[in-house]
Design a protein around this motif. Structure first.
Motif, PDB file in Angstrom:
ATOM      1  N   ASP A 347      -5.945  -6.707 -10.312  1.00  0.00           N
ATOM      2  CA  ASP A 347      -7.024  -5.677  -9.532  1.00  0.00           C
ATOM      3  C   ASP A 347      -6.947  -6.461  -7.901  1.00  0.00           C
ATOM      4  OD1 ASP A 347      -7.198  -4.063 -11.421  1.00  0.00           O
ATOM      5  OD2 ASP A 347      -8.844  -5.090 -12.284  1.00  0.00           O
ATOM      6  N   GLU A 348      -7.115  -7.903  -7.891  1.00  0.00           N
ATOM      7  CA  GLU A 348      -7.247  -8.232  -6.507  1.00  0.00           C
ATOM      8  C   GLU A 348      -6.000  -8.078  -5.583  1.00  0.00           C
ATOM      9  OE1 GLU A 348     -10.087 -12.330  -7.856  1.00  0.00           O
ATOM     10  OE2 GLU A 348      -8.071 -12.317  -8.013  1.00  0.00           O
ATOM     11  N   ILE A 349      -4.753  -8.083  -6.234  1.00  0.00           N
ATOM     12  CA  ILE A 349      -3.814  -7.852  -5.538  1.00  0.00           C
ATOM     13  C   ILE A 349      -3.563  -6.380  -5.004  1.00  0.00           C
ATOM     14  CG2 ILE A 349      -1.130  -7.784  -5.413  1.00  0.00           C
ATOM     15  CD1 ILE A 349      -1.122 -10.117  -7.507  1.00  0.00           C
ATOM     16  N   ARG A 355      -6.254  -2.594   1.155  1.00  0.00           N
ATOM     17  CA  ARG A 355      -7.013  -2.915   2.455  1.00  0.00           C
ATOM     18  C   ARG A 355      -6.102  -2.969   3.609  1.00  0.00           C
ATOM     19  NH1 ARG A 355      -9.804  -6.509  -0.912  1.00  0.00           N
ATOM     20  NH2 ARG A 355      -8.432  -8.392  -0.111  1.00  0.00           N
ATOM     21  N   PHE A 356      -4.739  -3.684   3.443  1.00  0.00           N
ATOM     22  CA  PHE A 356      -3.906  -3.641   4.192  1.00  0.00           C
ATOM     23  C   PHE A 356      -3.154  -2.246   4.691  1.00  0.00           C
ATOM     24  CE2 PHE A 356       0.615  -4.661   6.023  1.00  0.00           C
ATOM     25  CZ  PHE A 356       0.192  -5.600   6.843  1.00  0.00           C
ATOM     26  N   CYS A 357      -3.253  -1.571   3.677  1.00  0.00           N
ATOM     27  CA  CYS A 357      -2.645  -0.117   3.821  1.00  0.00           C
ATOM     28  C   CYS A 357      -3.577   0.623   5.169  1.00  0.00           C
ATOM     29  CB  CYS A 357      -2.334   0.832   2.537  1.00  0.00           C
ATOM     30  SG  CYS A 357      -0.958   0.164   1.843  1.00  0.00           S
ATOM     31  N   ARG A 359      -5.566  -0.442   7.219  1.00  0.00           N
ATOM     32  CA  ARG A 359      -5.459  -1.327   8.465  1.00  0.00           C
ATOM     33  C   ARG A 359      -4.408  -0.546   9.073  1.00  0.00           C
ATOM     34  NH1 ARG A 359      -5.011  -7.488   8.490  1.00  0.00           N
ATOM     35  NH2 ARG A 359      -4.627  -6.973  10.761  1.00  0.00           N
ATOM     36  N   ILE A 360      -3.193  -0.636   8.535  1.00  0.00           N
ATOM     37  CA  ILE A 360      -2.045  -0.002   9.161  1.00  0.00           C
ATOM     38  C   ILE A 360      -2.456   1.513   9.505  1.00  0.00           C
ATOM     39  CG2 ILE A 360       0.246   0.731   8.644  1.00  0.00           C
ATOM     40  CD1 ILE A 360       0.735  -1.504   6.664  1.00  0.00           C
ATOM     41  N   SER A 361      -3.080   2.291   8.747  1.00  0.00           N
ATOM     42  CA  SER A 361      -3.344   3.830   8.976  1.00  0.00           C
ATOM     43  C   SER A 361      -4.385   3.905  10.135  1.00  0.00           C
ATOM     44  CB  SER A 361      -3.812   4.422   7.821  1.00  0.00           C
ATOM     45  OG  SER A 361      -5.071   3.850   7.334  1.00  0.00           O
ATOM     46  N   GLU A 362      -5.304   2.744  10.210  1.00  0.00           N
ATOM     47  CA  GLU A 362      -6.239   3.016  11.253  1.00  0.00           C
ATOM     48  C   GLU A 362      -5.742   2.695  12.761  1.00  0.00           C
ATOM     49  OE1 GLU A 362      -9.093   0.044   9.896  1.00  0.00           O
ATOM     50  OE2 GLU A 362      -9.906   1.688   8.676  1.00  0.00           O
ATOM     51  N   THR A 363      -4.163   2.141  12.850  1.00  0.00           N
ATOM     52  CA  THR A 363      -3.834   1.733  14.052  1.00  0.00           C
ATOM     53  C   THR A 363      -3.361   2.952  14.928  1.00  0.00           C
ATOM     54  OG1 THR A 363      -1.525   1.580  13.304  1.00  0.00           O
ATOM     55  CG2 THR A 363      -2.912  -0.587  13.346  1.00  0.00           C
TER      56      THR A 363
END
Length: 365
Positions: A347-349, A355-357, A359-363
């Protein structure tokens, strides 16, 4: 002899319960803030009715010191014992200038480069190089550095992560989990001139060019619970060699134990030859890592140590010398095995990847 004149009477010092509790806590500090602890002891001593002279003698400080902190406490209470801000030169860089430097670093690029340097940022923003450096350091900005990343597009990514992490965190009974992979095409590299060894004031030096003397491939299986390894060197890394390595594992692991193999999606692991071998040995279930997610296989961490400690800076004039270095490191690992401890849950992974995805989509790229 004239009689001694009495001194000026000291103002009475009384403590509230909260003040006494705070002062006693400060006074008990064994290591940190010893100056504050000493001041607290002075005030506590004065609050018991002792004179400044008696408190100074008991604590081994000057009489004037006790008088100073007693007066400060009577004037400002607990706040009076704290260090006051020291005077210094006024700031020349305003908050607005700092914000502007950070925003321009993050949101713009120089006309002649792909990233800012301290020189170019200072010239463009009207600041000194040292000021830009301090701002970047304070906000952990490093425009000169870059890193790579790779996201798995495996449609079964979630299921495979849960499967493999489950083996690490909750291994099945009467079974062994082996992270299996091959490190292929390891080159035996020799330098064209002898090495110049390290000496005081001089690092080890070597020629920039090298000579290739052939390659070898290492098949390795890491016991995820004990940290021991089973390794085998082959000239090639086809399914034939992989089957020979599976035969080695079959003979090395006691017959009463299941052998859970964690492998990647390399083609040699899925050929008809390997499928037939596995069909005859049901105690060997396979657990495939997601595509582009080899970091889930713990044997890859051991491969990284092998590369760092034996291969990267090694000089191997022959393939035989390279093989000996690899086998020696493998033997040393097994003399004092130390397992890699997996700590993150599935679940943590998955939450971290999500969260990383985001961040990518928000760029916006």
């Amino acid at each position: 002899m004239a009689p001694r004149r009495p001194g000026r009477p000291l103002p009475e010092l009384r403590l509230t319960d909260d003040e006494r509790e705070t002062l006693e806590r400060w006074a008990r500090r064994p290591k940190s803030a010893q100056a504050l602890a000493q001041r607290a002891r002075m005030v506590l001593g004065a609050a018991t009715g002792h004179t400044n002279t008696a408190v100074a003698r008991h604590l081994g400080v000057k009489l004037q010191t006790v008088g100073k902190w007693r007066t400060r406490f009577l004037a400002k209470r607990l706040d009076g014992l704290l260090d006051e801000p020291r005077p210094g030169a006024p700031r020349r860089i305003t908050d607005a200038a700092v914000e502007r430097a950070i925003r321009q670093t993050l949101e713009s690029k120089p006309a002649d480069a792909t990233h800012w340097s301290t020189r170019s940022r200072a010239a463009a923003g009207g600041l000194s190089r040292s000021t830009v450096y301090r701002i970047w350091r304070a906000f952990a900005l490093q425009p000169h550095r870059t890193e790579t990343f790779k996201l798995s597009t495996d449609p079964l990514f979630v299921e495979k992560v849960r499967d493999i992490v489950g083996l690490y965190l909750s291994p099945p009974d009467r079974a062994v989990g082996l992270g299996v992979d091959e490190k292929s095409q390891i080159q035996a590299l020799d330098r064209t001139q002898p090495l110049l060894p390290m000496r005081p004031g001089q690092v080890e030096r070597r020629t920039h060019d090298y000579v290739r003397h052939g390659t070898t491939s290492l098949f390795a299986a890491l016991d995820t619970q004990t940290g021991t390894l089973i390794g085998q060197l082959h000239q090639r890394h086809r399914s034939i060699e992989f089957r020979k390595f599976l035969d080695t594992l079959d003979g090395a692991v006691p017959a009463e134990l299941e052998v859970h193999l964690i492998v990647d999606n390399y083609g040699t692991h899925k050929t008809a030859l390997i499928r037939r071998w596995l069909a005859k040995r049901p105690r060997f279930p396979l657990h495939f890592t997601p595509t582009s997610a080899s970091w889930l296989n713990l044997v890859e961490r051991w491969f990284a140590l092998l590369t760092e400690k034996q291969i990267k800076r090694g000089v191997h004039p022959t393939v035989h010398a390279l093989k000996q270095a690899i086998l020696q490191y493998l033997a040393l690992t097994n003399e004092a095995p130390k397992p890699f401890v997996w700590t993150k849950t599935a679940d943590e992974i998955l939450a971290s990847v999500a969260r990383f995805c985001r961040r990518i989509s928000e760029t916006g790229h």
